[in-house]
Scaffold this motif. Structure first.
Motif, PDB file in Angstrom:
ATOM      1  N   GLN A   1      21.977  25.087  -0.968  1.00  0.00           N
ATOM      2  CA  GLN A   1      20.785  24.341  -1.394  1.00  0.00           C
ATOM      3  C   GLN A   1      19.536  25.156  -1.114  1.00  0.00           C
ATOM      4  OE1 GLN A   1      20.422  20.679  -2.253  1.00  0.00           O
ATOM      5  NE2 GLN A   1      22.470  21.097  -3.002  1.00  0.00           N
ATOM      6  N   GLN A   2      18.543  24.932  -1.978  1.00  0.00           N
ATOM      7  CA  GLN A   2      17.370  25.773  -1.852  1.00  0.00           C
ATOM      8  C   GLN A   2      16.589  25.524  -0.570  1.00  0.00           C
ATOM      9  OE1 GLN A   2      14.607  25.853  -5.261  1.00  0.00           O
ATOM     10  NE2 GLN A   2      15.755  27.659  -5.806  1.00  0.00           N
ATOM     11  N   PHE A   3      16.657  24.309  -0.034  1.00  0.00           N
ATOM     12  CA  PHE A   3      15.828  24.087   1.157  1.00  0.00           C
ATOM     13  C   PHE A   3      16.357  24.846   2.367  1.00  0.00           C
ATOM     14  CE2 PHE A   3      18.423  21.149   3.537  1.00  0.00           C
ATOM     15  CZ  PHE A   3      19.121  20.424   2.574  1.00  0.00           C
TER      16      PHE A   3
ATOM     17  N   ASP B   1      16.897   3.471   4.198  1.00  0.00           N
ATOM     18  CA  ASP B   1      17.281   3.026   2.861  1.00  0.00           C
ATOM     19  C   ASP B   1      18.752   2.663   2.824  1.00  0.00           C
ATOM     20  OD1 ASP B   1      14.938   3.074   1.561  1.00  0.00           O
ATOM     21  OD2 ASP B   1      15.237   5.026   0.588  1.00  0.00           O
TER      22      ASP B   1
ATOM     23  N   THR C   1      14.944  20.658  -4.969  1.00  0.00           N
ATOM     24  CA  THR C   1      15.934  20.888  -3.910  1.00  0.00           C
ATOM     25  C   THR C   1      15.390  21.780  -2.795  1.00  0.00           C
ATOM     26  OG1 THR C   1      16.834  22.779  -5.090  1.00  0.00           O
ATOM     27  CG2 THR C   1      17.869  20.672  -5.506  1.00  0.00           C
ATOM     28  N   SER C   2      14.091  22.078  -2.829  1.00  0.00           N
ATOM     29  CA  SER C   2      13.558  23.012  -1.839  1.00  0.00           C
ATOM     30  C   SER C   2      13.160  22.335  -0.541  1.00  0.00           C
ATOM     31  CB  SER C   2      12.345  23.741  -2.408  1.00  0.00           C
ATOM     32  OG  SER C   2      12.756  24.601  -3.435  1.00  0.00           O
ATOM     33  N   LEU C   3      13.166  21.012  -0.525  1.00  0.00           N
ATOM     34  CA  LEU C   3      12.786  20.302   0.701  1.00  0.00           C
ATOM     35  C   LEU C   3      13.991  19.568   1.254  1.00  0.00           C
ATOM     36  CD1 LEU C   3       9.400  18.923  -0.597  1.00  0.00           C
ATOM     37  CD2 LEU C   3       9.675  20.511   1.286  1.00  0.00           C
ATOM     38  N   ASN C   4      14.059  19.522   2.566  1.00  0.00           N
ATOM     39  CA  ASN C   4      15.162  18.822   3.221  1.00  0.00           C
ATOM     40  C   ASN C   4      14.969  17.310   3.061  1.00  0.00           C
ATOM     41  OD1 ASN C   4      17.015  17.687   4.969  1.00  0.00           O
ATOM     42  ND2 ASN C   4      16.809  19.327   6.461  1.00  0.00           N
TER      43      ASN C   4
ATOM     44  N   SER D   1       6.853   3.805   3.445  1.00  0.00           N
ATOM     45  CA  SER D   1       7.631   5.034   3.483  1.00  0.00           C
ATOM     46  C   SER D   1       8.917   4.818   4.261  1.00  0.00           C
ATOM     47  CB  SER D   1       6.789   6.116   4.144  1.00  0.00           C
ATOM     48  OG  SER D   1       7.576   6.922   4.943  1.00  0.00           O
ATOM     49  N   THR D   2      10.033   5.047   3.580  1.00  0.00           N
ATOM     50  CA  THR D   2      11.308   4.749   4.214  1.00  0.00           C
ATOM     51  C   THR D   2      12.121   6.018   4.325  1.00  0.00           C
ATOM     52  OG1 THR D   2      12.208   4.231   2.061  1.00  0.00           O
ATOM     53  CG2 THR D   2      11.421   2.392   3.387  1.00  0.00           C
ATOM     54  N   SER D   3      12.778   6.165   5.446  1.00  0.00           N
ATOM     55  CA  SER D   3      13.644   7.323   5.602  1.00  0.00           C
ATOM     56  C   SER D   3      14.925   7.048   4.831  1.00  0.00           C
ATOM     57  CB  SER D   3      13.959   7.535   7.075  1.00  0.00           C
ATOM     58  OG  SER D   3      14.898   6.584   7.499  1.00  0.00           O
ATOM     59  N   PRO D   4      15.633   8.124   4.434  1.00  0.00           N
ATOM     60  CA  PRO D   4      16.895   7.932   3.737  1.00  0.00           C
ATOM     61  C   PRO D   4      17.865   7.076   4.553  1.00  0.00           C
ATOM     62  CG  PRO D   4      16.209  10.210   3.626  1.00  0.00           C
ATOM     63  CD  PRO D   4      15.267   9.523   4.553  1.00  0.00           C
TER      64      PRO D   4
ATOM     65  N   ARG E   1      -1.637  10.072   5.045  1.00  0.00           N
ATOM     66  CA  ARG E   1      -0.586   9.080   4.903  1.00  0.00           C
ATOM     67  C   ARG E   1       0.653   9.672   4.255  1.00  0.00           C
ATOM     68  NH1 ARG E   1      -2.557   3.952   1.891  1.00  0.00           N
ATOM     69  NH2 ARG E   1      -4.651   4.373   2.616  1.00  0.00           N
TER      70      ARG E   1
ATOM     71  N   ARG F   1      19.035  21.509  12.445  1.00  0.00           N
ATOM     72  CA  ARG F   1      17.972  20.751  11.802  1.00  0.00           C
ATOM     73  C   ARG F   1      18.285  20.374  10.370  1.00  0.00           C
ATOM     74  NH1 ARG F   1      13.008  22.841  13.788  1.00  0.00           N
ATOM     75  NH2 ARG F   1      12.775  22.049  15.898  1.00  0.00           N
ATOM     76  N   HIS F   2      18.970  21.284   9.676  1.00  0.00           N
ATOM     77  CA  HIS F   2      19.092  21.061   8.244  1.00  0.00           C
ATOM     78  C   HIS F   2      20.490  20.681   7.804  1.00  0.00           C
ATOM     79  CE1 HIS F   2      15.004  22.304   7.570  1.00  0.00           C
ATOM     80  NE2 HIS F   2      15.215  23.378   8.300  1.00  0.00           N
TER      81      HIS F   2
ATOM     82  N   GLY G   1       2.485   4.570   1.038  1.00  0.00           N
ATOM     83  CA  GLY G   1       2.497   5.215   2.345  1.00  0.00           C
ATOM     84  C   GLY G   1       2.913   4.271   3.448  1.00  0.00           C
TER      85      GLY G   1
ATOM     86  N   GLU H   1       0.844  -1.186   0.000  1.00  0.00           N
ATOM     87  CA  GLU H   1       0.000   0.000   0.000  1.00  0.00           C
ATOM     88  C   GLU H   1       0.879   1.236   0.000  1.00  0.00           C
ATOM     89  OE1 GLU H   1      -3.518  -0.081   2.747  1.00  0.00           O
ATOM     90  OE2 GLU H   1      -4.037   0.060   0.639  1.00  0.00           O
TER      91      GLU H   1
ATOM     92  N   PRO I   1      21.987  16.987  10.068  1.00  0.00           N
ATOM     93  CA  PRO I   1      21.452  15.693   9.654  1.00  0.00           C
ATOM     94  C   PRO I   1      21.855  15.306   8.234  1.00  0.00           C
ATOM     95  CG  PRO I   1      19.739  17.015  10.650  1.00  0.00           C
ATOM     96  CD  PRO I   1      20.919  17.903  10.471  1.00  0.00           C
ATOM     97  N   ASN I   2      22.085  16.319   7.395  1.00  0.00           N
ATOM     98  CA  ASN I   2      22.420  16.020   6.010  1.00  0.00           C
ATOM     99  C   ASN I   2      23.881  15.667   5.808  1.00  0.00           C
ATOM    100  OD1 ASN I   2      20.219  16.215   3.948  1.00  0.00           O
ATOM    101  ND2 ASN I   2      19.781  18.030   5.169  1.00  0.00           N
TER     102      ASN I   2
ATOM    103  N   GLU J   1       9.955  10.703  -2.227  1.00  0.00           N
ATOM    104  CA  GLU J   1       8.823   9.904  -2.653  1.00  0.00           C
ATOM    105  C   GLU J   1       7.756  10.753  -3.353  1.00  0.00           C
ATOM    106  OE1 GLU J   1       8.598   6.394   0.554  1.00  0.00           O
ATOM    107  OE2 GLU J   1       8.766   8.377   1.435  1.00  0.00           O
TER     108      GLU J   1
ATOM    109  N   ASP K   1       5.577  10.634   4.376  1.00  0.00           N
ATOM    110  CA  ASP K   1       6.558  10.268   3.362  1.00  0.00           C
ATOM    111  C   ASP K   1       7.702  11.271   3.320  1.00  0.00           C
ATOM    112  OD1 ASP K   1       5.124   8.085   2.762  1.00  0.00           O
ATOM    113  OD2 ASP K   1       4.327   8.817   0.857  1.00  0.00           O
ATOM    114  N   TYR K   2       8.782  10.842   2.707  1.00  0.00           N
ATOM    115  CA  TYR K   2       9.948  11.700   2.557  1.00  0.00           C
ATOM    116  C   TYR K   2       9.930  12.364   1.188  1.00  0.00           C
ATOM    117  CZ  TYR K   2      11.682   9.790   6.856  1.00  0.00           C
ATOM    118  OH  TYR K   2      11.812   9.456   8.166  1.00  0.00           O
TER     119      TYR K   2
END
Lengths: 342, 322
Positions: A232-234, A38, B102-105, A32-35, B147, A251-252, A29, A27, A255-256, B155, B151-152
């Motif tokens: 980076q744009q985020f 993965d 690239t706008s989202l972490n 959903s896996t975090s990086p 749901r 936060r940004h 959602g 299904e 973690p990256n 996705e 998600d990340y």
């Protein structure tokens, strides 16, 4: 190494398609896996790295738990001079010297034999692994990663005078061979460390010295990653929603880059363990009768033609530990590499 | 409608080693509440820098922002401290960007990233801010929002991510949304969907939109007022209808001639604008468009034309309009 798999036309597509179909059938959602997860899955697929990790875990557990156990296994015997009864707690201690059983072969009493001073080789190996890991944790875990992250992120994020200072300091360290610096410092302060901290003093000295020479490299790496991440744009996007600089860093940015630091640190560990071995080998590290893999190799040098095992065992152990860390580092690098997304 | 944003004589200069670059050179305009204002111009004309200067998001140095005033809901943004600005950003004014990829972490769930802005500005707890995030995801047309919030970013497709960005931007109900080429990185059908979504939501939330683009088609469909920028200056400011019907500045005219029109006579060739925009380091004296302008005269090379009223609700910076 694993890139070969993707180049092979027969196997790669079917395997990927199957996995793709399997995931799609779930299904949406729910999978959903975090990086991070993965990457962890990709790491587990790397057999060599997982094998190295298991082996290393065995080594670590053995050095931590088998040594105290080993010191309880064995009969009570009478000391060969003085007729005092002693137990395994004594003759299985890595530092106990018994001149009457020098260079003994492996036996039920001494599982891997004894060295030139009659010390139990097995106990000394376990103690040596502990030293190597201690150095790895202090030097890489604390100094390399800790100082590297703090200075690297701050220099990369804020730039300015801190960035300039870091750059000049790194240049200085790069211009001066790290091991030579370590030899110089440990040579100069060895006696002081011995006086102050006893037999463990030189070990602390070695750890701090190696740490001092290794962190600027990490800081420069972290700085570079921070610089590219900052654009980076985020990051910009999070600034537009009113995030403060501290929060952006925590936060940004952190973690990256954490995964990249992780990989770099694992690979740094190998070099650090070797450097500790070298320093002990030339007599600047752990003080006899203490134990360290490098010291064990040094002690065996004179007897290599007659008792080669005394040199081979610590060398092999050192090689395995270093290789294991390298394999794990390789595996982590592949696992965290965004281009190896599956 | 009352004035939401009044920009008066905004100058943004980048101090570089090669010299001072006047990226924004004396820009003045007014935005009303709930209005959509389009800013068009070619690359490097100062559109984005204008927007970033208003939000004070440019690093200073090298940038230097001066100006008479930038009034936002009665407060002068140029006088504010960074703390005051931070409280405003994301809350009263928000921004979305060109590249949704690239706008989202990449390491956080999208729900968390939407909730982050809510948590910061609306004083909601974790649960409430998460619910708000889900609600916003639903509003921007993401199916299964509850749901999908888990998600990340990897996705989501590009169009979906831009929807998420819009959700973040609008989550605190801002009165001004700055959209910096929000559809440039998307393909045409998705572009239309995103623009439609922005139009609907800006209406629902009563949000004024500053839409930066180089696509005149987008302007025609979205904006009520238009600013045309060239080399860091405003060359024309008018309402959308007038812009297309009766462009005053030769640059605007040339722009309109260089795009295909459905109602054009057959087989008519498009007319490109010859030459290159000026190097901002070596700005020509006089009108910056003069070197490329078909109507340029001796006066244009000497004096810089001011932005003056040339018709009802139409301002242009040209000595010889129409």
């Amino acid at each position: 190494m694993d890139t070969d798999r993707y180049l092979e036309p027969d196997t790669a597509p079917t395997q990927l398609t199957q996995e793709y179909l399997m995931e799609e059938s779930l299904e949406p959602g729910l999978h959903s896996t975090s990086p991070w997860r993965d990457s962890f899955r990709r790491f587990l697929r790397d057999k060599r790295a997982v094998g190295a990790l298991v082996l290393l875990a065995i080594f670590i557990l053995a050095s931590l738990f088998l040594l105290p156990i080993y010191e309880h296994i064995g009969p009570v015997i009478s000391e060969r001079h003085g007729f005092v009864h002693i137990g395994p707690a004594k003759y299985h201690s890595p530092t106990y010297v018994d001149n009457l059983v020098e260079n003994a072969p492996a036996s039920s009493l001494h599982w891997l034999g004894t060295n030139y001073a009659g010390q139990d080789i097995f106990a000394r190996l376990l103690a040596g692994i502990q030293v190597s890991l201690f150095v790895a944790v202090i030097v890489v875990g604390v100094m390399d990663v800790g100082l590297g992250i703090i200075f690297g992120v701050l220099a990369g994020y804020y730039g300015g005078i801190l960035d300039t200072l870091l750059a000049r300091f790194t240049d200085l360290i790069f211009a001066f061979p790290g091991l030579l610096f370590a030899v110089l410092v440990t040579g100069l302060f060895r006696q002081a460390a011995l006086d102050r901290f006893g037999n463990d003093g030189p070990l602390y000295l070695v750890a701090i010295t190696l740490g001092l020479t290794i962190w600027p490299q990490m800081a420069r790496y972290v700085r570079g990653q921070t610089l590219s991440l900052k654009e980076q744009q985020f990051i910009e996007a999070s600034r537009t929603i009113g995030t403060s600089s501290n929060q952006i860093i925590l936060r940004h940015i952190l973690p990256n880059i954490l995964s990249l630091i992780f990989v770099a640190a694992t690979l740094d560990i190998s070099g650090t363990i070797i450097n500790e071995g070298v320093l002990s080998l030339i007599g600047l590290g752990v003080q006899a009768p203490g134990s360290s893999l490098g010291l064990m190799i040094q002690e065996s040098l004179a007897n290599i033609p007659y008792f080669p095992m005394e040199a081979i065992l610590p060398s092999l152990t050192l090689t395995i530990i270093v290789l294991a860390f390298s394999f794990i580092g390789d595996g982590l690098r592949d696992a965290f590499d965004p281009r190896s997304k599956d | 409608m009352t004035d939401l944003l009044t920009v008066r004589d905004l100058h943004t200069t980048f101090h570089t080693r090669a010299g001072d670059v006047p990226a924004v050179n004396g820009v003045s305009f007014t935005m009303r509440e709930g209005e959509t204002l389009g800013i068009v111009g070619e690359s490097g004309s100062g559109k984005s820098v204008t927007a970033l200067s208003i939000m004070r998001l440019l690093p200073t140095p090298p940038a230097e922002i001066t100006g008479q005033e930038v009034l936002f809901a009665g407060q002068d943004l140029l006088e504010m401290s960074q703390d005051q600005l931070r409280a405003l950003r994301g809350n009263k004014m928000a921004m979305i960007f060109q590249d949704p990829m690239t706008s989202l972490n990449p390491v956080f769930k999208v729900g968390f990233q939407i909730a982050e802005s809510v948590r910061m500005h609306m004083n909601l707890g974790p649960r409430d801010s998460w619910n708000r995030a889900v609600e916003m995801l639903d509003k921007v047309g993401i199916p299964n929002a509850a749901r999908r919030a888990n998600d990340y970013p990897h996705e989501f497709s590009g169009g979906m991510r831009q929807r998420v960005m819009i959700a973040i931007a609008l989550s605190c109900n801002p009165s001004l949304l700055i959209a910096d080429e929000p559809t440039t990185a998307l393909d045409v059908t998705i572009q239309a969907q995103i623009l439609e979504l922005m139009r609907a939501l800006s209406k629902e939330f009563q949000t004024a939109v500053m839409l930066i683009t180089h696509d005149l088609g987008v302007i025609a469909g979205m904006a009520q007022q238009v600013l045309v920028m060239y080399a860091g200056r405003l060359v024309e400011a008018t309402d959308t209808r007038t812009l297309f019907a009766k462009p005053a500045h030769p640059y605007t005219q040339a722009l309109l001639h260089s795009i295909p029109r459905m109602d054009d006579a057959q087989n008519e060739r498009l007319q490109p604008i010859t030459g290159q925009p000026p190097d901002l380091l070596k700005m020509p004296v006089g009108c910056s468009f003069a070197p490329r302008c078909p109507k340029a005269q001796a006066r244009c090379q000497r004096e810089t034309p001011p932005l003056v009223e040339v018709g009802a609700g139409q301002r242009a910076a040209c000595f010889f309009p129409y």
